[in-house]
Write a protein that holds these residues in place. Structure first.
Motif, PDB file in Angstrom:
ATOM      1  N   GLU A   9       0.832  -1.211   0.000  1.00  0.00           N
ATOM      2  CA  GLU A   9       0.000   0.000   0.000  1.00  0.00           C
ATOM      3  C   GLU A   9       0.869   1.264   0.000  1.00  0.00           C
ATOM      4  O   GLU A   9       0.566   2.236  -0.681  1.00  0.00           O
ATOM      5  N   GLU A  10       1.969   1.237   0.746  1.00  0.00           N
ATOM      6  CA  GLU A  10       2.869   2.400   0.768  1.00  0.00           C
ATOM      7  C   GLU A  10       3.596   2.560  -0.564  1.00  0.00           C
ATOM      8  O   GLU A  10       3.814   3.684  -1.022  1.00  0.00           O
ATOM      9  N   THR A  11       3.976   1.445  -1.180  1.00  0.00           N
ATOM     10  CA  THR A  11       4.625   1.504  -2.495  1.00  0.00           C
ATOM     11  C   THR A  11       3.645   2.067  -3.527  1.00  0.00           C
ATOM     12  O   THR A  11       4.009   2.907  -4.350  1.00  0.00           O
ATOM     13  N   PHE A  12       2.392   1.618  -3.468  1.00  0.00           N
ATOM     14  CA  PHE A  12       1.340   2.128  -4.345  1.00  0.00           C
ATOM     15  C   PHE A  12       1.184   3.634  -4.134  1.00  0.00           C
ATOM     16  O   PHE A  12       1.124   4.412  -5.102  1.00  0.00           O
ATOM     17  N   THR A  39       5.373  -3.434 -10.422  1.00  0.00           N
ATOM     18  CA  THR A  39       4.006  -3.320 -10.939  1.00  0.00           C
ATOM     19  C   THR A  39       3.095  -2.610  -9.946  1.00  0.00           C
ATOM     20  O   THR A  39       2.258  -1.792 -10.346  1.00  0.00           O
ATOM     21  N   VAL A  40       3.263  -2.860  -8.658  1.00  0.00           N
ATOM     22  CA  VAL A  40       2.466  -2.153  -7.641  1.00  0.00           C
ATOM     23  C   VAL A  40       2.747  -0.654  -7.724  1.00  0.00           C
ATOM     24  O   VAL A  40       1.828   0.173  -7.698  1.00  0.00           O
ATOM     25  N   PHE A  41       4.017  -0.284  -7.845  1.00  0.00           N
ATOM     26  CA  PHE A  41       4.392   1.117  -8.003  1.00  0.00           C
ATOM     27  C   PHE A  41       3.703   1.697  -9.247  1.00  0.00           C
ATOM     28  O   PHE A  41       3.138   2.795  -9.201  1.00  0.00           O
ATOM     29  N   THR A  42       3.751   0.949 -10.356  1.00  0.00           N
ATOM     30  CA  THR A  42       3.160   1.411 -11.615  1.00  0.00           C
ATOM     31  C   THR A  42       1.649   1.565 -11.487  1.00  0.00           C
ATOM     32  O   THR A  42       1.067   2.513 -12.038  1.00  0.00           O
ATOM     33  N   GLN A  43       0.997   0.672 -10.778  1.00  0.00           N
ATOM     34  CA  GLN A  43      -0.448   0.794 -10.560  1.00  0.00           C
ATOM     35  C   GLN A  43      -0.769   2.071  -9.793  1.00  0.00           C
ATOM     36  O   GLN A  43      -1.732   2.780 -10.115  1.00  0.00           O
ATOM     37  N   GLY A  44       0.042   2.392  -8.800  1.00  0.00           N
ATOM     38  CA  GLY A  44      -0.136   3.645  -8.080  1.00  0.00           C
ATOM     39  C   GLY A  44       0.112   4.841  -8.982  1.00  0.00           C
ATOM     40  O   GLY A  44      -0.625   5.833  -8.952  1.00  0.00           O
TER      41      GLY A  44
END
Length: 144
Positions: A9-12, A39-44
């Motif tokens: 969640e923090e990475t997002f 990918t989580v970063f990219t989704q955010g």
């Protein structure tokens, strides 16, 4: 800039903040091992651009285009690229130097064709601080 996140969640949320501030013509390169949260970063990042549809890694298509946000968003995943010439075939320059914003996962695999000016994001696990700890470094790159 270097920061740490301690959950997906923090990475997002970090990706979302950077996406909110991204401008047209910018290229962000993501570098990190499998499972670090690219990918989580990219989704955010996409969320920060106002993109509501699901964003998944385009591992087999190399690029996914999203038009619904405040800027066109070009999401590359070059993990399975066999040869840099494959990038020519999809017209990568139209994306890298277009009116949208580009995020490239596994960018180190196509280092020879990356724009000289870009924002490099390195994501690394920091296991001594916990399984979910990520050290994220954002660096402006100008010239090769």
């Amino acid at each position: 800039m270097q920061t740490e996140t301690f959950s997906a969640e923090e990475t997002f949320a970090l990706g979302e903040e950077i996406g909110r501030n991204a401008g047209a013509g910018e290229v962000y390169t993501l570098i990190g091992d499998l499972g670090v949260g690219k990918t989580v970063f990219t989704q955010g990042f996409a969320s920060g651009l106002g993109i509501a549809e699901p964003v998944n890694s385009p591992t087999f298509t190399i690029v996914q285009v999203y038009e619904e946000g405040r800027l066109p968003f070009y999401h590359f995943d070059v993990y399975r690229i066999g040869d840099v010439e494959e990038m020519d075939e999809i017209g990568y320059e139209d994306y890298f130097y277009g009116d949208g914003v580009t995020v490239i996962e596994w960018a180190n695999l196509i280092a020879d064709i990356l724009p000289e000016s870009r924002r490099e994001i390195r994501i690394e696990k920091d296991l001594p601080k916990g399984f979910d700890c990520r050290r994220i470094t954002l660096e402006e790159v100008h010239g090769k």
